[in-house]
Design an enzyme around this catalytic site. Structure first.
Site, PDB file in Angstrom:
ATOM      1  N   HIS A 358      -1.967  23.551  16.470  1.00  0.00           N
ATOM      2  CA  HIS A 358      -1.812  23.166  15.065  1.00  0.00           C
ATOM      3  C   HIS A 358      -0.816  22.022  14.862  1.00  0.00           C
ATOM      4  O   HIS A 358      -0.059  22.014  13.873  1.00  0.00           O
ATOM      5  CB  HIS A 358      -1.411  24.385  14.225  1.00  0.00           C
ATOM      6  N   CYS A 359      -0.797  21.080  15.815  1.00  0.00           N
ATOM      7  CA  CYS A 359       0.114  19.924  15.744  1.00  0.00           C
ATOM      8  C   CYS A 359       1.590  20.324  15.742  1.00  0.00           C
ATOM      9  O   CYS A 359       2.439  19.583  15.214  1.00  0.00           O
ATOM     10  CB  CYS A 359      -0.176  19.041  14.517  1.00  0.00           C
ATOM     11  N   VAL A 360       1.900  21.506  16.267  1.00  0.00           N
ATOM     12  CA  VAL A 360       3.302  21.924  16.374  1.00  0.00           C
ATOM     13  C   VAL A 360       3.548  22.240  17.856  1.00  0.00           C
ATOM     14  O   VAL A 360       4.014  23.318  18.213  1.00  0.00           O
ATOM     15  CB  VAL A 360       3.595  23.148  15.451  1.00  0.00           C
TER      16      VAL A 360
END
Ligand SMILES: Cc1ncc(COP(=O)(O)O)c(C=O)c1O
Length: 402
Positions: A358-360
């Protein structure tokens, strides 16, 4: 809130067998009111606002102003001119990161759960300009423990740039307390409100936050639309990311006078349909009622949490209480890759979720995790969809889990 009434407005649900869409934290569906508002622009006044003085252009300018006013009111900003249109939250965050002109040695404090859009710009600025970074645990802030932030602020900071509601587990930090503490220590505060703006009644003026970035495409708005709110004096101190036509008052061969905010940040021909559609999106949300939407999401999340909690080998990320996770329910199944869970859910039950990091990335990498499966819901989801989702996850656990 009458969810069946709401669903009538969404074209996807008029299909014979619509999928169960649980990916709204990435991008929400759009009601026909938003699509019609964009259509109206293309059919009735498809001109360029803000420049030409003919009747079609004037109509576009009037509609743009109205959209700005409605969006400002929706997030609790008294002055519509303090809302800048961008193409995404990423652009909003980059505008500030690049435009603040941070100098070597100046510090920026973030949490350990930032989306890449509020992480990569600081990594690059550290490399290119020698800025420094402090990182505080999101979970401490979420639980009201401000000590780690206090310690970081003691070292000095120009900016605290934090995600308001993280997009991994959906929990939220007490932004007002963060702002108060940071201001006490002379730091500005920017919040990434991508996962907050669609799911709560914001009061940005009251919160006293200096800058706030979010995207419209997660709150019923058109794709490729974002916004940046800033206090006027703070925005005036930020250099625009893009400059050119529409953003300047007058130029000579060797000078350019920038227009006041917000125009100075909106160079080039704008996404007029997107802006007008964004206005229609917040109007729709306001008419349904944010309190009712929040209550609906909490009810659905509680139902799904209860169902998933009964599955042996399934772990839920974030606070156990679903009321602290808004519209997000992230989980892992023992021994299974999140992408496999997502693909099987789509294949066997037409349940559409998001999977991965999730782009984290740093958050998961630091914990040795491959990511998670994330279901995210919104005003148009139903209790029956939650039951089918839980049943499908239960089936996967039974058949595929190690
Ligand atoms: C917390 C958070 N910040 C930033 C972004 C990036 O938003 P945009 O797609 O508008 O650039 C997202 C998108 O998922 C997000 O969830």
């Amino acid at each position: 809130m009458d969810v069946n009434r709401v669903r009538k407005d969404f074209p996807l649900y008029q299909q014979a067998s619509p999928p169960i869409y649980l990916d709204s934290a990435c991008q929400s569906l759009r009601p026909r009111q938003v699509i019609e508002a964009m259509d109206e622009y293309y059919c009735a006044f498809p001109a360029c606002g803000g420049r030409s003085v003919h009747r079609l252009a004037t109509e576009v300018s009037v509609r743009m102003d109205r959209a700005r006013e409605e969006i400002a009111a929706f997030v609790g900003a008294r002055d519509p001119e303090c809302v800048v249109f961008t193409k995404s939250a990423t652009e909003s965050l980059n505008t500030v990161a690049k435009g603040l002109r941070l100098r070597k040695g100046e510090r920026v404090i973030t949490t350990d759960m930032e989306h890449n859009s509020n992480h990569v710009p600081w990594v690059l600025l550290a490399r290119e300009r020698g800025i420094r970074r402090g990182i505080v645990p999101f979970s401490a802030l979420e639980q009201g423990d401000l000590e780690p932030l206090k310690e970081e602020l003691e070292k000095g900071a120009r900016l605290v740039s934090v995600v308001h509601t993280n997009n991994v587990d959906g929990s939220t930090i007490p932004l007002e307390a963060v702002v108060e503490l940071a201001h006490d220590r002379g730091a500005l505060v920017m919040a990434d409100g991508c996962q907050t703006a669609p799911h709560s009644s914001l009061a940005l003026d009251r919160t006293d936050v200096d800058l706030y970035a979010w995207s419209m495409h997660k709150m019923l708005g058109p794709s490729g639309m974002g916004a940046l709110y800033g206090k006027r004096e703070v925005l005036e101190g930020i250099e625009p990311l893009v400059t050119g036509g529409g953003a300047v008052a007058i130029t000579s061969y060797d000078s350019a006078e920038l227009l006041p905010v917000p125009e100075r940040f909106e160079a080039g021909l704008q996404n007029f349909a997107g802006i007008i559609g964004s206005g229609a999106a917040v109007r729709y949300l306001r008419e349904v009622g944010m309190e009712e939407i929040v209550e609906h999401e909490h009810r659905l999340n509680a139902l799904a949490t209860e169902g998933l909690s009964a599955i042996e080998g399934l772990s839920i990320l974030g606070p156990p209480d679903p009321r602290r996770r808004g519209g997000i329910l992230s989980f892992n199944l023992r021994g299974m890759l999140p992408h496999d869970v997502a693909m099987i859910l789509d294949e066997i039950a037409s349940v559409l979720i998001r999977s991965g990091m999730h782009c984290v990335h740093p958050y998961f990498a630091a914990r040795g995790m491959e990511g998670c499966a994330r279901a995210s819901l919104y005003l148009y989801n139903t209790e029956e969809e939650m039951r089918q989702f839980v049943e499908a996850v239960g089936y996967i656990a039974e058949r595929f889990m190690g």
